[in-house]
Design an enzyme around this catalytic site. Structure first.
Site, PDB file in Angstrom:
ATOM      1  N   PHE A  24       1.173 -10.738 -28.945  1.00  0.00           N
ATOM      2  CA  PHE A  24      -0.200 -10.268 -29.163  1.00  0.00           C
ATOM      3  C   PHE A  24      -0.757  -9.726 -27.848  1.00  0.00           C
ATOM      4  O   PHE A  24      -0.744 -10.405 -26.821  1.00  0.00           O
ATOM      5  CB  PHE A  24      -1.068 -11.432 -29.649  1.00  0.00           C
ATOM      6  CG  PHE A  24      -2.508 -11.051 -29.881  1.00  0.00           C
ATOM      7  CD1 PHE A  24      -2.872 -10.330 -31.006  1.00  0.00           C
ATOM      8  CD2 PHE A  24      -3.488 -11.401 -28.962  1.00  0.00           C
ATOM      9  CE1 PHE A  24      -4.203  -9.966 -31.220  1.00  0.00           C
ATOM     10  CE2 PHE A  24      -4.821 -11.035 -29.168  1.00  0.00           C
ATOM     11  CZ  PHE A  24      -5.174 -10.322 -30.308  1.00  0.00           C
ATOM     12  N   GLY A  25      -1.243  -8.496 -27.877  1.00  0.00           N
ATOM     13  CA  GLY A  25      -1.859  -7.882 -26.695  1.00  0.00           C
ATOM     14  C   GLY A  25      -3.344  -7.690 -26.925  1.00  0.00           C
ATOM     15  O   GLY A  25      -3.757  -7.239 -28.001  1.00  0.00           O
ATOM     16  N   TYR A  26      -4.154  -8.019 -25.921  1.00  0.00           N
ATOM     17  CA  TYR A  26      -5.615  -7.890 -26.060  1.00  0.00           C
ATOM     18  C   TYR A  26      -6.240  -7.126 -24.895  1.00  0.00           C
ATOM     19  O   TYR A  26      -7.448  -6.888 -24.884  1.00  0.00           O
ATOM     20  CB  TYR A  26      -6.252  -9.298 -26.147  1.00  0.00           C
ATOM     21  CG  TYR A  26      -5.903 -10.140 -24.929  1.00  0.00           C
ATOM     22  CD1 TYR A  26      -4.730 -10.893 -24.896  1.00  0.00           C
ATOM     23  CD2 TYR A  26      -6.718 -10.142 -23.800  1.00  0.00           C
ATOM     24  CE1 TYR A  26      -4.385 -11.628 -23.772  1.00  0.00           C
ATOM     25  CE2 TYR A  26      -6.378 -10.875 -22.678  1.00  0.00           C
ATOM     26  CZ  TYR A  26      -5.215 -11.617 -22.674  1.00  0.00           C
ATOM     27  OH  TYR A  26      -4.867 -12.329 -21.549  1.00  0.00           O
ATOM     28  N   GLY A  27      -5.434  -6.773 -23.899  1.00  0.00           N
ATOM     29  CA  GLY A  27      -5.941  -6.055 -22.723  1.00  0.00           C
ATOM     30  C   GLY A  27      -5.124  -4.791 -22.539  1.00  0.00           C
ATOM     31  O   GLY A  27      -4.987  -3.991 -23.473  1.00  0.00           O
ATOM     32  N   SER A  28      -4.540  -4.634 -21.350  1.00  0.00           N
ATOM     33  CA  SER A  28      -3.773  -3.403 -21.099  1.00  0.00           C
ATOM     34  C   SER A  28      -2.568  -3.282 -22.030  1.00  0.00           C
ATOM     35  O   SER A  28      -2.066  -2.179 -22.246  1.00  0.00           O
ATOM     36  CB  SER A  28      -3.318  -3.336 -19.636  1.00  0.00           C
ATOM     37  OG  SER A  28      -2.372  -4.341 -19.357  1.00  0.00           O
ATOM     38  N   GLU A  99       3.077  -9.117 -15.955  1.00  0.00           N
ATOM     39  CA  GLU A  99       1.957 -10.051 -16.124  1.00  0.00           C
ATOM     40  C   GLU A  99       2.042 -11.229 -15.140  1.00  0.00           C
ATOM     41  O   GLU A  99       1.467 -12.285 -15.388  1.00  0.00           O
ATOM     42  CB  GLU A  99       1.948 -10.585 -17.570  1.00  0.00           C
ATOM     43  CG  GLU A  99       1.866  -9.510 -18.643  1.00  0.00           C
ATOM     44  CD  GLU A  99       0.560  -8.727 -18.629  1.00  0.00           C
ATOM     45  OE1 GLU A  99      -0.487  -9.303 -18.316  1.00  0.00           O
ATOM     46  OE2 GLU A  99       0.607  -7.507 -18.899  1.00  0.00           O
TER      47      GLU A  99
HETATM   48  C1  SIN Z   1      -2.793  -8.358 -22.495  1.00  0.00           C
HETATM   49  O1  SIN Z   1      -3.070  -7.163 -22.454  1.00  0.00           O
HETATM   50  O2  SIN Z   1      -2.488  -8.903 -23.588  1.00  0.00           O
HETATM   51  C2  SIN Z   1      -2.747  -9.204 -21.258  1.00  0.00           C
HETATM   52  C3  SIN Z   1      -3.694  -8.802 -20.197  1.00  0.00           C
HETATM   53  C4  SIN Z   1      -3.426  -7.458 -19.581  1.00  0.00           C
HETATM   54  O3  SIN Z   1      -2.268  -7.162 -19.240  1.00  0.00           O
HETATM   55  O4  SIN Z   1      -4.373  -6.680 -19.407  1.00  0.00           O
END
Ligand code: SIN
Length: 191
Positions: A24-28, A99
């Site tokens: 699951f990704g929520y940012g970049s 990460e």
């Molecule tokens: C994410 O995107 O899920 C982790 C945080 C990031 O790399 O910005």
């Protein structure tokens, strides 16, 4: 906890015999998809909110002038929307490096937009990591983002690309959008 989480993450999950797993990704990870995936589906996770509370020394800032990137903070009743990718475990070699500045791979229950569910993993920078910055006023977060630049580019680009991706996903992340509007109104003299 050590600033570099590569070794910690390598020891966290045993992928033996596992062909694919949901991430699951929520940012970049929503907008910078520099890894192969088998399938991609919008999804959400319950009980977490997105916050620009994690310092970035290696991507969107420097050790002297860290940027701010997102992590997830526990909040009962909250729902965080993002993008899920079904990946081969080999992909974590690359993602653990990407990460590495404080993020740990945690197990999570994902809900896809059609209501079906699956177990998966998510990178979260927990409050005990050395790069964690914590809460600040939206305008102060925006000022820090406006100043910061790192090897992956300006911190402001991280925020603007994330905000655009969230709008495309139909997510109203009031925290991200409030910082975006502060950033848009900050003049060069204000930072
Ligand atoms: C994410 O995107 O899920 C982790 C945080 C990031 O790399 O910005």
């Amino acid at each position: 906890m050590a600033a570099n989480t590569i070794e910690l993450n390598r020891r966290r999950h045993n992928f033996e015999g596992v062909e694919s797993i949901w991430l699951f990704g929520y940012g970049s990870l929503i907008y910078k998809v520099d890894f192969p995936f088998l399938e991609q589906r919008p999804a959400s996770i319950d009980g977490w909110v997105r916050r620009f509370w994690q310092g970035s020394h290696d991507h969107r800032g420097t050790p002297e002038a860290p940027g701010r990137v997102v992590t997830l903070i526990r909040k009962s009743g909250a729902v965080c929307k993002g993008m899920a990718y079904r990946v081969s475990p080999a992909v974590f070699e690359h993602l653990d490096h990407r990460e590495k500045n404080g993020y740990l791979r945690l197990s999570v229950r994902l809900t896809f937009d059609d209501g079906s569910q699956s177990d998966g993993l998510v990178y979260i920078a927990t409050e005990d990591n050395e790069a964690f910055l914590g809460a600040a006023a939206d305008v102060d977060i925006a000022r820090q983002i406006a100043r910061a630049v790192g090897p992956s580019g300006p911190n402001s680009e991280y925020l603007f690309r994330l905000a655009d991706s969230l709008r495309r996903l139909g997510d109203h992340c009031s925290h991200t959008f409030a910082i975006e509007s502060c950033l848009q109104s900050i003049g060069k003299n204000d930072i």
